[in-house]
Motif scaffolding. Sequence first.
Motif, PDB file in Angstrom:
ATOM      1  N   GLU A 249      -8.069   2.398   2.143  1.00  0.00           N
ATOM      2  CA  GLU A 249      -7.219   1.213   2.233  1.00  0.00           C
ATOM      3  C   GLU A 249      -6.435   0.938   0.954  1.00  0.00           C
ATOM      4  O   GLU A 249      -5.718  -0.046   0.872  1.00  0.00           O
ATOM      5  CB  GLU A 249      -8.082  -0.003   2.578  1.00  0.00           C
TER       6      GLU A 249
ATOM      7  N   ARG B  22       0.814  -1.209   0.000  1.00  0.00           N
ATOM      8  CA  ARG B  22       0.000   0.000   0.000  1.00  0.00           C
ATOM      9  C   ARG B  22       0.848   1.260   0.000  1.00  0.00           C
ATOM     10  O   ARG B  22       0.328   2.350   0.149  1.00  0.00           O
ATOM     11  CB  ARG B  22      -0.956  -0.018   1.202  1.00  0.00           C
TER      12      ARG B  22
ATOM     13  N   ARG C  40      -8.188  -0.533  13.714  1.00  0.00           N
ATOM     14  CA  ARG C  40      -8.479   0.143  12.462  1.00  0.00           C
ATOM     15  C   ARG C  40      -9.935   0.567  12.455  1.00  0.00           C
ATOM     16  O   ARG C  40     -10.822  -0.228  12.740  1.00  0.00           O
ATOM     17  CB  ARG C  40      -8.238  -0.774  11.257  1.00  0.00           C
TER      18      ARG C  40
ATOM     19  N   ARG D 228      -2.487   9.410  -1.056  1.00  0.00           N
ATOM     20  CA  ARG D 228      -3.859   9.610  -0.599  1.00  0.00           C
ATOM     21  C   ARG D 228      -4.424  10.932  -1.108  1.00  0.00           C
ATOM     22  O   ARG D 228      -5.615  11.026  -1.417  1.00  0.00           O
ATOM     23  CB  ARG D 228      -3.910   9.556   0.925  1.00  0.00           C
TER      24      ARG D 228
ATOM     25  N   ILE E 167       3.355   5.848  10.460  1.00  0.00           N
ATOM     26  CA  ILE E 167       3.399   4.692   9.569  1.00  0.00           C
ATOM     27  C   ILE E 167       4.618   3.826   9.863  1.00  0.00           C
ATOM     28  O   ILE E 167       4.543   2.586   9.857  1.00  0.00           O
ATOM     29  CB  ILE E 167       3.398   5.149   8.094  1.00  0.00           C
TER      30      ILE E 167
ATOM     31  N   HIS F 104      -6.698  -3.718   5.029  1.00  0.00           N
ATOM     32  CA  HIS F 104      -5.903  -3.947   6.224  1.00  0.00           C
ATOM     33  C   HIS F 104      -6.365  -5.202   6.950  1.00  0.00           C
ATOM     34  O   HIS F 104      -7.550  -5.564   6.912  1.00  0.00           O
ATOM     35  CB  HIS F 104      -6.031  -2.751   7.178  1.00  0.00           C
TER      36      HIS F 104
ATOM     37  N   ASP G  91      -4.993   6.400  10.604  1.00  0.00           N
ATOM     38  CA  ASP G  91      -3.693   5.809  10.925  1.00  0.00           C
ATOM     39  C   ASP G  91      -3.259   6.206  12.334  1.00  0.00           C
ATOM     40  O   ASP G  91      -2.744   5.379  13.101  1.00  0.00           O
ATOM     41  CB  ASP G  91      -2.642   6.261   9.919  1.00  0.00           C
TER      42      ASP G  91
ATOM     43  N   ASP H 161      -5.405   9.691   7.116  1.00  0.00           N
ATOM     44  CA  ASP H 161      -4.247   9.934   7.982  1.00  0.00           C
ATOM     45  C   ASP H 161      -4.648   9.906   9.449  1.00  0.00           C
ATOM     46  O   ASP H 161      -3.933   9.359  10.300  1.00  0.00           O
ATOM     47  CB  ASP H 161      -3.618  11.290   7.649  1.00  0.00           C
TER      48      ASP H 161
ATOM     49  N   ASP I 117      -1.251   3.610   1.892  1.00  0.00           N
ATOM     50  CA  ASP I 117      -0.846   4.189   3.172  1.00  0.00           C
ATOM     51  C   ASP I 117       0.021   5.424   2.977  1.00  0.00           C
ATOM     52  O   ASP I 117       0.418   6.065   3.951  1.00  0.00           O
ATOM     53  CB  ASP I 117      -0.055   3.168   4.005  1.00  0.00           C
TER      54      ASP I 117
END
Length: 502
Positions: free
Chosen positions: A164, A29, A404, A172, A491, A241, A395, A392, A167
């Motif tokens: 998803e 990802r 998640r 994004r 991350i 995920h 995350d 974000d 990442d």
Amino acid sequence: MQLIDTDGAPPAGALVPDQGPSVLTGSRRVGRLPLRRKAGYAAGQLVDLVVSSMLNIFVLFYVTAVCGLPGGLAGLALGGGIVVDAVMDPLIGSLSDGWRSRFGRRVPFMVGALVPLVLTFNLMFALPSGLGQAALFLWLMLLSVCLRISLSMFHLPYQALGAELSDDYDERSSIAVWRWGIGITGTLAVVGLGYGVFLAGPAGVSNRAAYLSLTLTLSVLLLAGALVAIRQGLATRYMQHQTTAPTEAIHLRLYGEMREMFRNRTFRILFAASLFFNIELGVNQALGLHVATFFWGLSSKQMQIVFVPAVLGLAVGAPLAVPLWKRFEKRTVLLIGMIGMVTCHALPVSLQLLGLLHLSKEGLIAVLSPLVFLGSLTMALSLIAFLSIIPDAADEHEHLFGTRREGLYFAGWAFATKAATGGGVLIAGVVLQILNFPAQMTEQAHAVVLPARTISWLAFAQGPGAALLSIAGIALALRYPINKQSHARIISDLTARKRAAP
């Protein structure tokens, strides 16, 4: 566990889990997605923007000025439908996060929503003419609730699916830009087909029969976008995920999940900022057609001249967002958009109310068109920024709480958006009721003469009055904490945790 390729397809011989405790993951990802993946996924945004644009631009005028329902009842039915739907959003988001099937977590909801969505979308603009006020109110309320919930059943899992796909912080933003750029053609279709084709006759926007023809035509575009996105959802379902299957019933776990969400300061900031932002937007859009008709005195053709730049501004917002994100943080782009939108919404009405605009119709259109363009452009920047920021924040939530919550994060944002928009529509309806806005205009709506005081207060509520509601949202957005560096650390830490896990 084998890694799948960057295109989202499982490796040869890979087993696809069906009802196990977790889904096959480990996809790459990080890095750039193929353009066909982003474009195919982005086509699903047509569903939301076709339906939402039709509702935001036309529904309150159609229900009050064309169908004759008093403004207070219309605002209650339409706003109430949004509020009921907003309450359902966390349930839909949680179900989507915990779903298990061979088709992934998101696609089953998207498929199941299509038939009721298309049906209620068309019925909303085909209200029976022989109903009394009470029956019309109840029927409108039922349609409003069903349409909004059906839209959420498609759109919330769709949004979580996009979170998803990657990442990567910058990728994004690219996904959000593609979503907006393709989706905005739905708004362009609503405005172009509405003002330019179906509502372009002598009766203009008062032509009751034309609204159903318009929504039936738009339904074809809506379905095409939905089916393309569903196909991409199936192709990328292995990129989701890894999650643990829920062990509690939905009604037992939802309270704990929501409580966990509101413990996160970042979520609270985004939730409240979105709330104030969308109240202003709801009031402004709900009264927009009333103000264009009675305050500015525009004909249907002149409205088209003014509103086409609005759609172009929404479209330009997507490519403009790309260079802005290369230079500024996402929070900065969000603030530029919010401040610019509110200024453009308030300025022309304020100048007219102060007696500073003494223009012919041609001069007025020449002033309104660029301001409407800039207002739409900056609104697009705001909404694209929100779409890019929320993954974000999800995350960060996993970093803090170990879970998640993409579906619930988008559900929370949708809750704030819809509750605020519903509140905005309700406020707009109450304004119409307080001002004794006439309920029965039918085909003669464009020719009705209202008292000057009524027109002035109507314009104030739609412009500077609504803009005052966004000040708190702008102040809250200043406190959003995540930037590119902090997200990279999040991350990196999450990756290390997963590698160390058994």
